[in-house]
Design a protein around this motif. Structure first.
Motif, mmCIF file in Angstrom:
data_model
loop_
_atom_site.group_PDB
_atom_site.id
_atom_site.type_symbol
_atom_site.label_atom_id
_atom_site.label_comp_id
_atom_site.label_asym_id
_atom_site.label_seq_id
_atom_site.Cartn_x
_atom_site.Cartn_y
_atom_site.Cartn_z
ATOM 1 N N VAL A 8 19.180 1.765 -38.983
ATOM 2 C CA VAL A 8 18.030 2.197 -39.761
ATOM 3 C C VAL A 8 16.961 2.737 -38.811
ATOM 4 O O VAL A 8 16.760 2.205 -37.730
ATOM 5 C CB VAL A 8 17.506 1.029 -40.655
ATOM 6 N N CYS A 9 16.316 3.827 -39.214
ATOM 7 C CA CYS A 9 15.260 4.397 -38.374
ATOM 8 C C CYS A 9 14.050 3.458 -38.426
ATOM 9 O O CYS A 9 13.560 3.151 -39.512
ATOM 10 C CB CYS A 9 14.876 5.788 -38.858
ATOM 11 N N HIS A 10 13.590 3.009 -37.249
ATOM 12 C CA HIS A 10 12.501 2.034 -37.222
ATOM 13 C C HIS A 10 11.152 2.663 -37.574
ATOM 14 O O HIS A 10 10.185 1.965 -37.789
ATOM 15 C CB HIS A 10 12.418 1.361 -35.849
ATOM 16 N N GLU A 11 11.101 4.007 -37.640
ATOM 17 C CA GLU A 11 9.812 4.638 -37.955
ATOM 18 C C GLU A 11 9.724 5.161 -39.383
ATOM 19 O O GLU A 11 8.637 5.292 -39.919
ATOM 20 C CB GLU A 11 9.513 5.770 -36.964
ATOM 21 N N CYS A 12 10.876 5.529 -40.001
ATOM 22 C CA CYS A 12 10.772 6.061 -41.363
ATOM 23 C C CYS A 12 11.714 5.367 -42.348
ATOM 24 O O CYS A 12 11.756 5.724 -43.506
ATOM 25 C CB CYS A 12 10.977 7.562 -41.379
ATOM 26 N N ASP A 13 12.482 4.364 -41.848
ATOM 27 C CA ASP A 13 13.283 3.518 -42.735
ATOM 28 C C ASP A 13 14.541 4.201 -43.294
ATOM 29 O O ASP A 13 15.170 3.667 -44.202
ATOM 30 C CB ASP A 13 12.404 3.000 -43.886
ATOM 31 N N ALA A 28 18.217 11.227 -32.262
ATOM 32 C CA ALA A 28 16.901 11.046 -32.853
ATOM 33 C C ALA A 28 17.041 11.184 -34.359
ATOM 34 O O ALA A 28 17.962 11.834 -34.851
ATOM 35 C CB ALA A 28 15.937 12.090 -32.315
ATOM 36 N N CYS A 29 16.123 10.559 -35.086
ATOM 37 C CA CYS A 29 16.163 10.591 -36.541
ATOM 38 C C CYS A 29 15.954 12.022 -37.032
ATOM 39 O O CYS A 29 15.081 12.738 -36.546
ATOM 40 C CB CYS A 29 15.081 9.681 -37.089
ATOM 41 N N SER A 30 16.758 12.435 -38.023
ATOM 42 C CA SER A 30 16.654 13.815 -38.496
ATOM 43 C C SER A 30 15.427 14.023 -39.378
ATOM 44 O O SER A 30 15.001 15.145 -39.591
ATOM 45 C CB SER A 30 17.919 14.179 -39.277
ATOM 46 N N ARG A 31 14.847 12.921 -39.895
ATOM 47 C CA ARG A 31 13.686 13.088 -40.763
ATOM 48 C C ARG A 31 12.379 13.033 -39.979
ATOM 49 O O ARG A 31 11.533 13.901 -40.109
ATOM 50 C CB ARG A 31 13.683 12.022 -41.860
ATOM 51 N N CYS A 32 12.220 11.994 -39.113
ATOM 52 C CA CYS A 32 10.907 11.826 -38.459
ATOM 53 C C CYS A 32 10.947 12.146 -36.971
ATOM 54 O O CYS A 32 9.898 12.253 -36.345
ATOM 55 C CB CYS A 32 10.397 10.416 -38.688
ATOM 56 N N GLY A 33 12.133 12.276 -36.399
ATOM 57 C CA GLY A 33 12.224 12.633 -34.984
ATOM 58 C C GLY A 33 12.145 11.452 -34.035
ATOM 59 O O GLY A 33 12.139 11.628 -32.817
HETATM 60 ZN ZN LIG Z 1 13.081 8.372 -38.943
#
Ligand SMILES: [Zn+2]
Ligand SMILES: [Zn+2]
Length: 473
Positions: A8-13, A28-33
């Motif tokens: 799970v992305c720790h910055e955008c869930d 890196a997360c594709s939504r928040c980077g």
């Molecule tokens: Zn994210």
């Protein structure tokens, strides 16, 4: 329940599937980077990080024992060591500032190195040491507060500042400190949350002789596979929506318990929060306190100089103006950025993030997430002026001829740095994304397409909800 294959992305869930083959892949997360930590297989030898940590500990002892700067003026000599700087502040009735310098430049980096060695060496031998969870958590807690690199810059600024009034010679401690800064940079690139996965494997296999040589690194960057499938905005799902929660310490994804408000991680025992409780209230209170402390930090004198010719008080802005007018404009720029611009930037950005999150705004979420990461990264650098004051006070101590003491602004300024850092730690970045919609933004340009390419294969899609149910039951 096995959620080992999820991350799970720790910055955008946002939920992702871990790729089957992650060798040399950094993601890196594709939504928040946000960079993903604890991906197994991102090769960094455990031997290598053990060796660097041990070497850093030795260099740390050298840097603490030898003088950093020696100064000769009017036939008198003085020298500054790290402990000497702390001692001068302590006996100059600046005890709180002395403790700040001691913790950020000595104690926290030392604790990080010792705790890391404590867990790394046994893991290397295939043993999970006692108090493993507490020790890895300790590394995670003290790491953001260790500021050796800022102290190093402080020493350089002090040298440039002093060179116009006296003969300044760099001491052996300075070279050790420079080496230590580089080594701590390497140690910081290692993400300790990956150690939980290794220790779990050790426990599971119960094979004490198994040697682990590959662990994950914390250094992640965008990976843009050209042939990767595109994640459209309707496919992704967040952990909250799937009834899951990701552990903030070790990254393990697990089922959220509605009844237990103090639910703990099954792997590392860290308290699990779907969203950090009272995040916005705490951030706002800390920001207010920091903004109040910022006023005396700029109005009151940060240093008081007394010599045979008379005495003089120096404020932060006065110091910047002095460097600028005396032709030391690079120094003026460095001090201005670190002491004036960075604290203001932190206050403004964190206020903006808090206000936007409290209104549930989905406005420019990706840009706000980038700003949040920027604030987290630049946080410690405004400590520069406090370190420069500590070193100057130690060096200019020539009896009745010339003495410099720390002023009350040093305390107020230290408080601003600590309060803004606490505020950014209290802010929960997942709040930025709560009203944005679950998926990555739609890709419109070629570049956006690359960004939206799901780096960890695909985010978990809503179509997979059925399979989720089967995992959960
Ligand atoms: Zn994210
Ligand atoms: Zn955990």
């Amino acid at each position: 329940m096995d959620y080992q294959r999820l991350i799970v992305c720790h910055e955008c869930d946002l939920l992702f599937r871990k790729p089957a083959d992650v060798k040399r892949h950094r993601a890196a997360c594709s939504r928040c980077g946000a960079g993903f930590a604890a991906l197994p297989g991102c090769a960094l030898s455990l031997d290598w990080i053990c060796a660097v940590t041990l070497a850093a500990l030795i260099v740390f002892c050298i840097a603490q024992s030898f003088p950093l700067i020696e100064m000769h003026a009017n036939g008198m000599t003085s020298e500054a060591t790290l402990f000497g700087a702390v001692r001068s502040l302590w006996f100059g009735d600046m005890r709180v500032v002395a403790v700040m310098v001691l913790c950020s430049a000595v104690l926290f980096p030392l604790i990080e190195l010792l705790a890391l060695l404590y867990v790394l060496v046994p893991l290397r031998l295939g043993i999970r040491p006692p108090h493993f969870n507490a020790m890895v958590r300790l590394v995670q807690i003290v790491r953001p507060w260790g500021m050796v690199e800022v102290f190093m810059l402080g020493v350089l600024v002090t040298i440039v500042k002093m060179v116009s009034i006296a003969q300044v010679i760099p001491g052996p401690g300075l070279f050790a400190l420079g080496t230590l800064t580089v080594m701590l940079g390497v140690v910081a690139s290692f993400d300790p949350s990956g150690l939980w996965a290794i220790s779990e494997e050790i426990r599971r296999s119960r094979m004490a002789h198994v040697r682990w040589s590959k662990v994950s690194t914390g250094r992640q960057r965008f990976m843009r596979p050209s042939g990767a499938r595109k994640a459209s905005s309707s496919t992704a799902i967040t952990a909250r929506r799937a009834g899951l929660v990701g552990c903030h310490a070790c990254g393990l994804v697990q089922t959220r318990s509605e009844r237990d408000a103090h639910q703990r991680c099954t792997r590392c025992q860290h308290v699990l929060h779907e969203r950090r409780p009272d995040s916005l209230t705490r951030t706002a209170s800390l920001l207010l306190a920091a903004a109040i402390a910022y006023i005396p930090a700029n109005l009151l004198p940060i240093m008081h100089a007394s010599s045979v010719g008379g005495s003089e008080d120096d404020t932060i802005l006065g110091g910047v103006a002095y460097f600028w007018t005396s032709g030391d404009w690079p120094l003026a720029v460095v001090v201005f950025i670190a002491s004036v611009l960075v604290p203001v930037l932190k206050l403004v950005v964190l206020t903006l993030l808090t206000v936007a999150a409290s209104r549930g705004s989905g406005w420019r979420a990706r840009e706000r997430a980038t700003l949040y990461r920027l604030v987290e990264r630049i946080g410690p650098w405004s400590m520069l002026d406090v370190f420069v004051v500590a070193l100057t006070v130690t060096l200019v101590h020539f009896g009745s001829l010339a003495v410099i003491t720390a002023g009350p602004a040093a305390l107020a300024f230290g408080a601003v740095v600590i309060l803004t850092m606490l505020a950014s730690h209290q802010f929960d970045p997942r709040l930025i994304w709560d009203n944005v919609g679950p998926g990555p933004r739609a890709a419109s340009t070629a570049n956006d397409k690359a960004l939206a390419a799901p780096l960890l294969k695909n985010p978990i899609s809503e179509k997979d909800d059925a399979s989720f149910q089967s995992i959960q039951t």
